[in-house]
Scaffold this active site. Structure first.
Site, short mmCIF file in Angstrom:
data_model
loop_
_atom_site.label_atom_id
_atom_site.label_comp_id
_atom_site.label_asym_id
_atom_site.label_seq_id
_atom_site.Cartn_x
_atom_site.Cartn_y
_atom_site.Cartn_z
N GLY A 41 13.35 18.13 121.17
CA GLY A 41 12.67 17.79 119.34
C GLY A 41 11.39 19.08 119.07
N SER A 285 1.37 8.00 99.75
CA SER A 285 0.30 7.47 101.08
C SER A 285 0.48 6.32 100.94
CB SER A 285 -0.47 8.77 101.48
OG SER A 285 -1.14 8.43 102.20
N ARG A 332 0.11 -2.52 106.91
CA ARG A 332 1.45 -2.23 106.34
C ARG A 332 2.66 -3.45 106.01
NH1 ARG A 332 2.67 3.84 108.73
NH2 ARG A 332 0.73 4.63 106.83
N ARG A 437 3.12 -0.75 113.43
CA ARG A 437 2.27 0.45 113.45
C ARG A 437 1.94 0.76 112.77
NH1 ARG A 437 2.00 5.21 111.58
NH2 ARG A 437 3.48 5.54 110.53
#
Lengths: 653, 258
Positions: A41, A285, A332, A437
């Site tokens: 990665g 965003s 969120r 998160r």
């Protein structure tokens, strides 16, 4: 049973990392070059780790399935990166960033990891600025900040709406520097398809060259996975289409435990689904919530009206109403669930009724259209391209979508999995975000792991391995792993099925969203496990993969990845079923606050907010593969011990 | 709506390719161009024909993986928009759409619509960076950058590395791509020590990769999905000229003592 020892150093929380770095064994410069490290990665975590390990003198081999290391999906992060610099003089500190992150994760992350993340955050900004990342600046030439969800300070650094791109290009440039200097050997179009474990230690990988189909063996003294998250298990998500779980999943099948797989982040502000053909969802965003106000009509009857025709008094700015202290900048998980709640009440907008407004008219009136354009221009034009609507004139329509996975391979404080020699970084590990998160924390974690944490901890493991003594690729374990990959490829190409891999992916996605999405319950999860198990069986009977093994074959690539997603989906449902509590992004309908709870009466929470059960579930679930896809996996537990903060009710009111 | 596709099919680099025609299944105008190709591919696969290979990933215009020349234009009809963000509402029912790969000597074809753009990486590897060791950086605010410079650097830094500039250029020149990186780093104070060394190394590598010369026709700027300005090429030419005049810096006799 696997042993999940977190290896958290002793001592006061704010000194653990410093002490640990001192007590970790070092490797002398002459020996470093004898160690070969495989990094899979090249997103923020993988690129930064590869570059930094090579700077230290290790021989690094970096693998990506993309055509270039610059394509990883870190590139798409828009809003920003947090750091406890307190350049705004608004009361920020390492401790506050630590506390916000622990609380944002609903007290399901490790204290010591999160504190380290907050400490290191300041070094990341220094590093990136020195690399020439063009962060937004004030007129005096110093760095600008903005606010993100779950925080009451402005600690987010940004580069227009393309922060992830600029940070990734910074890490990519560091990687290029080391490729040019010969410290890193870069393999592109190279997909990891198995982990090689020799005598219990991770010592290599098996790779398919996507251009030629060639399968090769690669050995190393340690293997580092920085292969991202697994949100594409839902098919529709904000992830890149190529993002997949295969590297992590194959490591899981070789004994690495999977931590908290059910912790999924559903991002509140994405462009709503418009049809069955859709291949991905696009994020708008979170930074937009600095200036945008979220609302739906107060009355169902108004939902069909044009937004401009709905009077101010008939609008429900529900986040401001329900969470007055944080308002539109509620975290969120909370903002997403609130959107679901108002839509379930029949007050959603748009053709499908699954949408809410994100309205900039107040910001445009306050700041002027030019200022709004300067801040969010690229997001507004992206919205326009997709929906053919101008958000300067009419509110955006948004709805939650799968965006990030907090779960991932289990790692200890050193970022090493329970398989010695296998390290996991960035979104691919489970470690720092608990059950939810916060915005602008993913970039921080990826770069923290890659630039600062792994390079300091990996020597502790390497010091236990004799330099220059890694197993050769003719070792039996390499042979067995390669045969495993060859057999799987043959099996897929030889299958005389009738359905395309993508048709299975769509079906899986629908099952996951239905039973393991924003709200989960026992009956649904049990149904989901059964249905996904049946889908797995059908997959191997009925999938059809065209083309050849020795050629560029995108059907084969997808078939490999989708087969793994199906198995992962089942594990996620099992984890969600096992976790009989609600926390962060994991909402079990059976466990929510009611109007009669004391916390509701004290005004700390709203009825319907997530209710944790710390007495029974204050642990990390580390799932261990039981040897076959149809065998129930084994649950291992790592208790979460809080020394510094008290696990309390998460209140944003 | 339905469209007729004329698509370049080529098994691999060693086999000659040809255009093949396909009729799409029923489409929706809100589909993206790549979603249209997904639907066509599912249809092909269900009929036992190998799907059309094409490059894509983020599908939100930022990763630079998608390519395609659509009706003769890299990234299709709209200015400042990548293929993945082109929507079928830009086409009419019954249109014939010609779809080809990016074609350039330095971008050899892999299959169908997929080409190999590793030459871009190699150009970056010889100098597209500021040499800074992890951990050695001073406090971020110790180096102020005038806002105008930071903003202009950001305009250049937005390049997504897709290669449309090369595909559009009649000389297959990579000047816009290289100029974007050279300008981004050259505009930042942190980028000054290596400024002239960088531009020389990157231009040399660009030539070695087989990209053509720039004749400033501006077709690169016209198709760039990030609308990167031709001005950056002028800026790079200036830096390159200065670098040639300066010659190679000679270090004083170094090291060894102690």
């Amino acid at each position: 049973m696997a042993t999940l020892n977190s290896n958290i150093p002793s001592g006061p929380l704010d000194q653990k990392w410093e002490h640990h770095k001192f007590s970790t064994k070092l490797i002398n410069p002459a020996n470093k070059r004898k160690y070969k490290i495989i990094v899979v990665g090249a997103g923020l975590a993988g690129a930064s780790a590869s570059a930094t390990l090579a700077e230290l003198g290790y021989e690094v081999h970096n693998f990506v399935f993309h055509d270039s290391p610059r394509r990883a999906h870190s590139v798409a992060a828009q809003g920003g990166i947090n750091a406890a610099k307190n350049y705004q003089n608004d009361g920020d500190s390492v401790h506050r960033l630590f506390y916000d992150t622990i609380k944002g994760g609903d007290f399901r992350a490790r204290e010591a990891n999160v504190h380290r993340l907050a400490e290191v955050s300041v070094n990341i900004i220094d590093q990136c600025a020195a690399q020439g990342v063009p962060f937004a600046r004030e007129y005096g030439g110093l760095l600008d900040n903005r606010s993100f969800g779950g925080a009451q300070v402005s600690r987010t650094f940004y580069a227009r709406g393309q922060t992830g791109q600029q940070l990734l290009l910074g890490a990519y440039s560091a990687l290029n520097k080391m490729i040019g200097a010969g410290g890193v050997k870069s393999y592109t179009h190279s997909e990891m398809l198995d982990l090689v474990v020799v005598d219990g230690h991770a010592k290599g990988i098996i790779v398919r060259n996507l251009q030629t189909g060639e399968i090769t063996r690669h050995n190393g003294d340690a293997v580092v996975l920085a292969t991202g998250g697994y949100g594409n298990v839902y098919n529709l998500s904000t992830y890149a289409r190529g993002a997949n779980v295969t590297a992590s999943w194959r490591a899981y099948k070789r004994g690495a435990c999977f931590g908290n797989p059910c912790y999924t982040q559903i991002h509140p502000t994405c462009i709503p689904v418009s049809g069955d053909y859709q291949s991905k969802l696009t994020l708008m965003s979170e930074s937009l919530r600095n200036d945008g106000r979220v609302w739906v009509p107060k009355r169902k009857e108004d939902c069909g009206k044009k937004p401009a025709d709905i009077a101010e008094g008939d609008r429900d700015y529900y986040l401001e109403r329900m969470y007055s202290a944080f308002g539109n900048l509620a975290p969120r998980d909370i903002a997403s669930r609130a959107a679901k709640t108002v839509c379930d009440e029949g007050r959603g907008i748009g053709e499908t009724g699954l949408g809410v407004y994100l309205d900039f008219s107040a910001a445009i009136a306050r700041l002027g259209e030019d200022k709004v354009r300067e801040r969010y221009g690229n997001l507004f034009s992206m919205y326009h391209e997709i929906t053919n609507e101008s958000a300067y004139q009419t509110p955006m329509r948004i709805y939650p979508a799968v965006h990030y996975t907090m779960g991932g391979l289990w790692v200890d404080y050193n970022l090493m999995s329970n398989v010695p020699g296998l390290f996991v970084l960035g979104e691919a590990n489970f470690s720092d975000h608990g059950a939810n998160r916060l915005g602008a924390s993913a970039l921080m974690q990826g770069l923290s792991d890659g630039y600062f944490v792994l390079p300091a901890t990996i020597s502790g493991y390497l010091a236990t391995q004799n330099p220059g003594k890694r197993p050769a690729t003719d070792n039996g374990s390499f042979k067995q792993a390669e045969e495993n990959v060859q057999t799987l490829t043959k099996r897929m190409l030889g299958n005389k099925g009738k359905r395309t891999p993508d048709s299975f992916h769509k079906e899986l996605g629908k099952l996951m969203w239905e039973y393991c999405g924003m709200a989960r319950n026992q009956a649904g999860l049990e149904k989901g496990i059964k249905a996904i198990g049946a889908l797995r069986e059908e997959y191997w009977k009925n999938v059809s993969v065209l083309g050849e093994a020795t050629d560029w074959n995108q059907s084969l690539e997808r078939a490999d990845r989708i087969g793994d997603f199906i198995e992962l989906g089942e594990l996620m449902c099992r984890d969600a079923l096992m976790r009989e509590e609600s926390c962060g992004g994991h909402f079990r309908e059976e466990y929510q606050y009611t109007p009669d709870d004391p916390e509701t009466k004290q005004g700390l929470v709203n009825p319907g907010d997530v209710k944790r059960r710390d007495d029974q579930f204050a642990y990390v679930a580390g799932w261990e593969y039981a040897g076959a896809a149809d065998k129930a996996p084994i649950l291992n537990k790592e208790p979460l011990v809080y020394e510094e903060v008290k696990m309390s009710t998460r209140s944003y009111k | 709506m339905k469209v007729f596709l004329k698509v370049w099919r080529q098994k691999n680099r060693n086999t000659p390719g040809t255009f093949k025609t396909y009729t799409s299944p029923e489409l929706n105008e809100n589909m993206s161009f790549l979603e249209m190709l997904d639907v066509v591919n599912e249809d092909l696969a269900n009929n036992g024909e190998e799907p059309i290979a094409f490059d894509h990933d983020c599908r939100e215009g930022i990763c630079g993986t998608c390519s395609l020349v659509i009706d003769g234009k890299p990234h299709g009809p709209h200015r400042g928009v990548a293929t993945c963000q082109t929507y079928m509402r830009s086409f009419k029912n019954g249109d014939e759409i010609v779809v080809e790969p990016f074609r350039a000597k330095a971008f050899p074809l892999i299959k169908d619509l997929v080409c190999d753009r590793k030459s871009f990486d190699r150009i970056q590897q010889v100098g597209g960076f500021i040499t800074v060791r992890t951990g050695a950086a001073p406090d971020a605010n110790s180096i102020p950058v005038p806002k105008e410079n930071a903003d202009l650097a950001m305009d250049a830094a937005q390049c997504i590395g897709c290669g449309a500039c090369v595909a559009a250029c009649k000389n297959a020149s990579a000047m816009l791509f290289v100029a974007a990186k050279v300008s981004h780093l050259g505009l930042m104070p942190q980028g000054q020590p290596e400024r002239y060394k960088r531009v020389k190394a990157m231009v040399t590598q660009m030539d070695e990769e087989g990209f053509g010369a720039c004749t400033v026709t501006g077709s690169c700027e016209a198709v760039c999905p990030k609308e990167i300005s031709l001005d950056f090429i002028a800026r790079m030419n200036r830096d390159y000229a200065v670098a040639l005049l300066k010659g190679d810096a000679k270090a004083a006799t170094s090291g060894g003592a102690g």
